[in-house]
Design a protein around this motif. Structure first.
Motif, short mmCIF file in Angstrom:
data_model
loop_
_atom_site.label_atom_id
_atom_site.label_comp_id
_atom_site.label_asym_id
_atom_site.label_seq_id
_atom_site.Cartn_x
_atom_site.Cartn_y
_atom_site.Cartn_z
N TRP A 181 0.84 -1.20 0.00
CA TRP A 181 0.00 0.00 0.00
C TRP A 181 0.87 1.25 0.00
CZ3 TRP A 181 -1.04 4.51 2.46
CH2 TRP A 181 -2.29 5.12 2.18
N PHE A 182 1.89 1.24 0.85
CA PHE A 182 2.76 2.41 0.93
C PHE A 182 3.55 2.60 -0.36
CE2 PHE A 182 2.34 1.94 5.62
CZ PHE A 182 1.87 3.21 5.87
N VAL A 183 3.99 1.49 -0.95
CA VAL A 183 4.73 1.58 -2.20
C VAL A 183 3.85 2.23 -3.26
CG1 VAL A 183 5.72 0.24 -4.08
CG2 VAL A 183 6.26 -0.35 -1.71
N GLU A 184 2.61 1.81 -3.30
CA GLU A 184 1.71 2.31 -4.32
C GLU A 184 1.29 3.76 -4.06
OE1 GLU A 184 -2.69 1.17 -5.84
OE2 GLU A 184 -1.40 -0.47 -5.18
N ASN A 185 1.05 4.08 -2.79
CA ASN A 185 0.45 5.38 -2.48
C ASN A 185 1.41 6.45 -1.99
OD1 ASN A 185 -2.58 4.95 -2.81
ND2 ASN A 185 -1.92 3.17 -1.62
N VAL A 186 2.56 6.06 -1.43
CA VAL A 186 3.47 7.09 -0.95
C VAL A 186 4.82 7.00 -1.67
CG1 VAL A 186 4.44 8.24 1.06
CG2 VAL A 186 2.36 6.90 1.31
N SER A 187 5.59 5.99 -1.35
CA SER A 187 6.88 5.88 -2.01
C SER A 187 7.42 4.46 -1.87
CB SER A 187 7.88 6.86 -1.39
OG SER A 187 9.18 6.45 -1.71
N ALA A 188 8.19 4.05 -2.86
CA ALA A 188 8.76 2.71 -2.83
C ALA A 188 9.77 2.57 -1.70
CB ALA A 188 9.44 2.42 -4.17
N ASP A 189 10.27 3.70 -1.21
CA ASP A 189 11.30 3.64 -0.18
C ASP A 189 10.75 3.68 1.24
OD1 ASP A 189 13.33 3.45 -1.95
OD2 ASP A 189 13.66 5.62 -2.11
N TRP A 190 9.42 3.64 1.37
CA TRP A 190 8.81 3.80 2.70
C TRP A 190 9.42 2.86 3.74
CZ3 TRP A 190 5.21 7.11 4.82
CH2 TRP A 190 4.66 6.72 6.03
N ASN A 191 9.36 1.56 3.47
CA ASN A 191 9.87 0.61 4.46
C ASN A 191 11.39 0.65 4.57
OD1 ASN A 191 7.42 -0.24 5.32
ND2 ASN A 191 7.80 -2.42 4.93
N LYS A 192 12.05 0.93 3.45
CA LYS A 192 13.50 0.97 3.47
C LYS A 192 13.98 2.09 4.40
CE LYS A 192 16.91 2.36 0.46
NZ LYS A 192 16.87 3.17 -0.74
N ASN A 193 13.37 3.26 4.26
CA ASN A 193 13.73 4.39 5.12
C ASN A 193 13.44 4.09 6.57
OD1 ASN A 193 14.60 5.83 3.00
ND2 ASN A 193 13.00 7.42 3.07
N LYS A 194 12.28 3.44 6.78
CA LYS A 194 11.89 3.13 8.14
C LYS A 194 12.97 2.24 8.77
CE LYS A 194 7.93 0.95 8.55
NZ LYS A 194 6.68 0.32 8.97
N ARG A 195 13.40 1.22 8.03
CA ARG A 195 14.39 0.30 8.60
C ARG A 195 15.72 1.00 8.85
NH1 ARG A 195 12.52 -3.50 4.54
NH2 ARG A 195 10.55 -4.18 5.41
N ARG A 196 16.10 1.89 7.93
CA ARG A 196 17.36 2.62 8.14
C ARG A 196 17.28 3.45 9.40
NH1 ARG A 196 19.45 6.26 3.38
NH2 ARG A 196 21.16 6.59 4.84
N ALA A 197 16.15 4.16 9.56
CA ALA A 197 16.00 5.03 10.73
C ALA A 197 16.02 4.20 12.01
CB ALA A 197 14.70 5.82 10.62
N MET A 198 15.35 3.06 11.98
CA MET A 198 15.32 2.24 13.19
C MET A 198 16.70 1.70 13.51
SD MET A 198 11.88 0.06 13.04
CE MET A 198 10.36 0.65 13.70
N ALA A 199 17.45 1.35 12.48
CA ALA A 199 18.80 0.84 12.73
C ALA A 199 19.65 1.93 13.37
CB ALA A 199 19.42 0.38 11.41
#
Lengths: 462, 542
Positions: free
Chosen positions: B404-422
């Motif tokens: 859903w996020f890939v389609e509606n916001v950005s393909a990097d949504w989860n990738k950014n989230k994981r980077r920030a959490m790391a």
């Protein structure tokens, strides 16, 4: 209509088992006559032919010959305005040698739940004259704020001081005090009574005394009688009522004793599983009702067995009451009175009772700032013990000093010292003024310019 | 009022929803022949109920300020007339659960009148438009069944749906830490620990205000009377920020305080669930807040011990886990019988005694729910809001929601989230070292990590519920802001590699400017200017 049964089949601890022929209601009041003595009890279990009764005055002296009669009514408290100033027993009988109370009304002592939609939000500040309560854990009308203490600590003195000094700000009216003693020693009871007499508080008090050697079962009645009286005074007679009960721990012990006698499945540490609801039914009888003038404010005192705050009694209480005042053994040993440790203490209704229109606009900020540095100072004490005071930075030394001064000047006060909230805030400001102004990060500049002792004189002139 | 909870031989065991003082053997007991039901029909919204769906203001009218016994008050007003607008006509075939018309219940909420799912359905023989009370028939089926606007539904039984759907749509709340890190799906379940001083109340209010749902159901179960009074006092004053209408117009409150009968407390959660499902069946998204499920579990324990059941862990009944599971399973997004989709999402507060998370209620809850928002009193004391601890919280909807996020916001949504959490995870480890040796002793790249973590925490995770713009942050803005912080990290690492001192990197003016972007409604031009400045400033570093 009252049949007498001489059919006791079994006596077991505080319980008697009676055979009967007519239907008997749950919770009904029972009278037991033996020799010339009248004892009272309550129906715990009613089935087709056997009734289980718990006897409040103890089952000693009862025999199979004793006559049991069922009154057909639940236990009620006789009430009239003349009740103020009386000393009653833990089961509501006169203990001061005075006459029986001639009731205007009689109320079921079980009480009923206040409709949440009829409750008024508590927001009126109560000044207790104790800085650690008024300043940092403010009490408001309609709140229930227990004192968690330990054996050998001066919680009774604190309670007495509150009972003596509590008043609403700017109004002359004072509180009617209801004092419920549950299982306290004769000596402690004397202490309370003589203090009430000395200060004239007895004239506006109702005292229920169940002493340590009185039957434990009676203790289950005592807070209910007190609260029923409180509701009458508050919601029928428009009085502001402060109810103090000491000691809730003894009450819970009685609950456990009854549970064991009834062979119930025990919960945590042997206390009955329904203790939460039972306590809630007492504590929740505090509050204010929309459109009524009176209010009920509760101060239960409980001693934590072994100073253990996770013990079921303080733990469950903490989930029902709106905060807690914690009496600290450490401060007591330092000779500080009242030894209230503000760090774990909390008043959940504080925010609605302070600030502009209630106390003073800077109250919240000053309280936060005092809290912050006292907590930090306490942490630094540990550090200073390891590395030595000299190794601390200048700032840390200031904070450490602040914590010491805070205990000596803000926490510590006389047993008869009645500080107004403005005195309390002034002491707070004086203490904060010893710190550089840049360190007062939690206080708005506006308040600093107005109330900081450095500016206060010139601000007042304007 | 009471309910049969056990049958043995020719005896029934009955739990009574009111105090039993004075009740004696031989009292007449009347059987209704129906289980505990909720009345469902127009007029539920804006109501304040007790645990068995008796409106509290009406109880107050009937019995004064204290709740006395033996009162029976209808859950919805049986006298009020509603304007019924038919959607089907004579001769149409209707299925159970299908709507036959609607009523304008509140200004913005259309209340669908449906064939009760426990009826068979059939062909419409008669249907009327006009003003009716909830008891008057608005339609008649060919087999003679009269359809009224109200029907009754047993609260312990889940209402049927055509098909439960996978949780693939996020429930937007406008809160960066929730949407961005620990997102809840529509129809999802979340738990929050409700220890004191953790900001639970503010959090619930923010959710009620901003969650992307149509209906909010609040179940106050075994809480303090004064707290309920506070809620009942403030809730009606809250405004729905999206429409400007009172929030109460799309809310239902169940208030069963700790001193009200324990059996009703046990029932309140089910009553609340049933009303939630009812609005879901109309195709609405519903958010149900249960505060607190620990009190509910304690009610089960009390009743279990009264029944002399064999106790399980800590005296709780052995079926505790099963009951909690049943309850949380009633949440979900679904294709409803009426066609279309609706959802019930649950946010359950747990208040573990003594703050002990290993106790059975918390453990059983955590097994069921997919999202855990660990409210942290240490963050509250530091005035960091929302006080959700980013290391202890989790969401298991991450992967379900990714498409859903890939389609509606950005393909990097989860990738950014994981980077920030790391980065935050590394930060937590580094902070322990800093406590011992001070931050100057760390290598330069780790100092940059500390700085970036600080930016994520202060510029992104922290969010003011009282700032007019910052209180709600749409997905796109959340993404752009996080992206910008990560961009800064990339520049900074590059600079460190070149040997530029950390002090210079962290004192760039564009970094401070980035902190303020979240407070702007039209943030996009400002953000691109800040980013352009940042690039230039990094280029200028030597």
């Amino acid at each position: 209509m009252t049949k007498e049964y001489k059919t006791i089949t079994e006596i077991s601890g505080p319980l008697i088992f009676v055979e009967k022929t007519e239907p008997v209601g749950y919770n009904e009041l029972v009278e037991i006559r033996t020799g010339g003595e009248l004892k009272r009890g309550q129906v715990l279990d009613s089935s087709d032919d056997i009734v289980v009764v718990q006897v409040f005055e103890g089952t000693g002296g009862l025999s199979k010959e004793s006559a049991v009669s069922f009154t057909g009514d639940v236990i009620k408290m006789p009430l009239s305005p003349a009740i103020v100033g009386r000393v009653l027993s833990g089961s509501g009988r006169p203990r001061d040698g005075g006459p029986e109370i001639v009731p205007d009304v009689s109320r079921d002592i079980a009480g009923a739940a206040i409709n949440p939609a009829s409750r008024e939000k508590p927001r009126a500040f109560i000044q207790t004259g104790i800085s650690t309560i008024d300043g940092t854990n403010t009490l408001v009308r309609g709140q229930k704020l227990p004192i968690f203490s330990g054996a050998g600590l001066p919680h009774n003195d604190v309670a007495l001081q509150i009972a003596r000094q509590a008043k609403a700000l700017g109004e002359a009216e004072s509180f009617a005090v209801i004092f419920c003693a549950m299982g306290i020693t004769n000596e402690e009871a004397q202490h309370f009574l003589s203090d009430f007499e000395r200060t004239g508080a007895l004239e506006r008090a109702v005292v229920f005394l169940n002493l340590a050697d009185d039957p434990a079962v009676e203790r289950i009645l005592t807070p209910r009688l007190g609260l029923t009286t409180a509701e009458y005074l508050a919601f029928d007679l428009d009085m502001h009522v402060l109810i103090i009960y000491t000691d809730m721990t003894n009450y819970c012990e009685s609950l456990r004793q009854m549970g064991a006698a009834r062979q119930e499945v025990p919960g945590r540490r042997g206390y009955p599983g329904y203790m939460y609801t039972d306590l809630a039914c007492q504590y929740e009888r505090a509050g204010i009702i929309k459109g009524k003038k009176g209010s009920i404010t509760q101060f239960p005192i409980l001693t934590m067995p072994g100073d253990d705050i996770t013990h079921p009694i303080p733990d469950l209480s903490g989930y029902i009451t709106e905060g807690q005042i914690i009496i600290s053994r450490e401060l007591h040993r330092k000779g500080i009175y009242p030894p209230v440790d503000i760090r774990p203490s909390l008043s959940r209704l504080m925010n609605s009772g302070i600030g502009k229109g209630h106390t003073r606009e800077d109250h919240r900020a000053v309280s936060d700032q005092l809290y912050a540095y006292y907590a930090e100072g306490n942490d630094l004490r540990g550090l200073a013990a390891i590395v030595g005071k000299e190794a601390l930075s200048e700032r840390d030394k200031l904070v450490l000093e602040f914590a010491d001064k805070f205990e000596k000047r803000f926490v510590n006060q006389g047993r008869d010292e009645d500080r107004s909230i403005f005195d309390t805030l002034q002491i707070g400001w004086d203490l904060l003024a010893d710190l550089p102004e840049a360190m007062l990060t939690r206080i708005d500049d506006k308040f600093i310019k107005q109330y900081h002792p450095k500016y206060a004189a010139s601000a007042a002139k304007k | 009022m009471s309910e049969v909870i056990g049958i043995s031989g020719n005896k029934h065991i009955i739990q009574v929803y009111e105090d039993t003082g004075g009740v004696r053997p031989g009292e007449p007991v009347k059987e209704t022949g129906a289980p505990l039901v909720a009345q469902l029909g127009p007029g539920i919204l804006t109501q304040i109920y007790d645990g068995i769906q008796r409106p509290l203001p009406m109880l107050a009218e009937a019995s004064g300020d204290f709740i006395s016994r033996g009162l029976f008050v209808d859950g919805i007003d049986h006298k009020k007339k509603w304007e019924f607008n038919p959607e089907v006509k004579k001769g149409d075939v209707v299925k159970p659960g299908q709507s036959i018309g609607w009523v304008q219940e509140q200004l913005l909420i259309k209340h669908k009148i449906m064939i009760p799912p426990n009826l068979k359905g059939g062909t419409i023989k008669e249907i009327h438009s006009g003003n009716f009370t909830v008891e008057e028939p608005v339609a008649v089926l060919d087999d003679g069944t009269k359809i009224t606007m109200m029907h009754k539904w047993p609260v312990r039984q889940a209402r049927p749906v055509t098909e439960k759907l996978a949780p693939t749509i996020p429930l937007s709340t406008g809160q960066r830490v929730i949407d961005g890190f620990f997102s809840l799906a529509k129809g999802g379940t979340a738990a929050i620990p409700g220890g004191f001083g953790t900001g639970k109340t503010v959090m619930q209010q923010t959710l009620s205000k901003w969650a992307d749902v149509d209906i909010v159901v609040y179940v106050g179960c075994g809480e303090r009377g004064n707290e309920m009074a506070d809620l009942l006092h403030e809730f009606p004053e809250l405004q729905d920020p999206k429409t400007g209408r009172p929030l109460m117009e799309r809310s239902i409150v169940y208030a069963n305080t700790s001193n009200m009968p324990v059996a009703a407390r046990e029932a309140s959660v089910y009553t609340g669930m049933t009303t939630s499902e009812y609005y879901r069946d109309m195709g609405y998204d519903v958010l149900m807040t249960a505060d607190s499920t620990s009190r509910w579990a304690e009610a089960m324990r009390e009743m279990g011990s009264r029944l002399e059941e064999m106790p399980g862990e800590e005296g709780y009944p052995a079926y505790l886990g099963a009951r909690l599971a049943d309850f949380y399973e009633r949440a979900g997004r679904a294709e409803v019988l009426n066609g279309g989709q609706g959802s019930v999402s649950i946010v359950g507060a747990v208040s573990p005694p003594g703050g002990d998370f290993t106790e059975p209620v918390t453990q059983n809850t955590l097994r069921m729910v997919k999202v855990f928002w660990a409210l942290d009193s240490k963050l509250t004391q530091r005035r960091h809001f929302p006080s959700i601890n980013w290391l202890d919280s989790y969401s298991l909807y991450d992967l379900d929601l990714e498409p859903w996020f890939v389609e509606n916001v950005s393909a990097d949504w989860n990738k950014n989230k994981r980077r920030a959490m790391a980065i935050l995870q590394e930060n937590a480890e580094l902070e322990e070292i800093v406590m011992l040796v001070g931050s100057d002793a760390l290598p330069e790249d780790q100092q940059v990590t500390l700085e970036v973590a600080r930016m994520i925490i202060n510029f992104w995770l922290a969010q003011s519920a009282f700032h007019p713009v910052d209180t709600h942050c749409p997905y796109k803005k959340q993404f752009d802001l996080l992206q910008a912080i990560l961009k800064y990290r990339d520049y900074a690492f590059e600079a460190v590699q070149k040997g530029i001192p950390v002090g210079q990197i962290t004192s760039l003016p564009s970094k401070d400017a980035l902190a303020k972007v979240r407070l702007e409604a039209e943030y996009e031009p400002i953000l691109s200017k800040v980013m352009a400045d940042m690039e230039n400033e990094f280029k200028a570093l030597k």
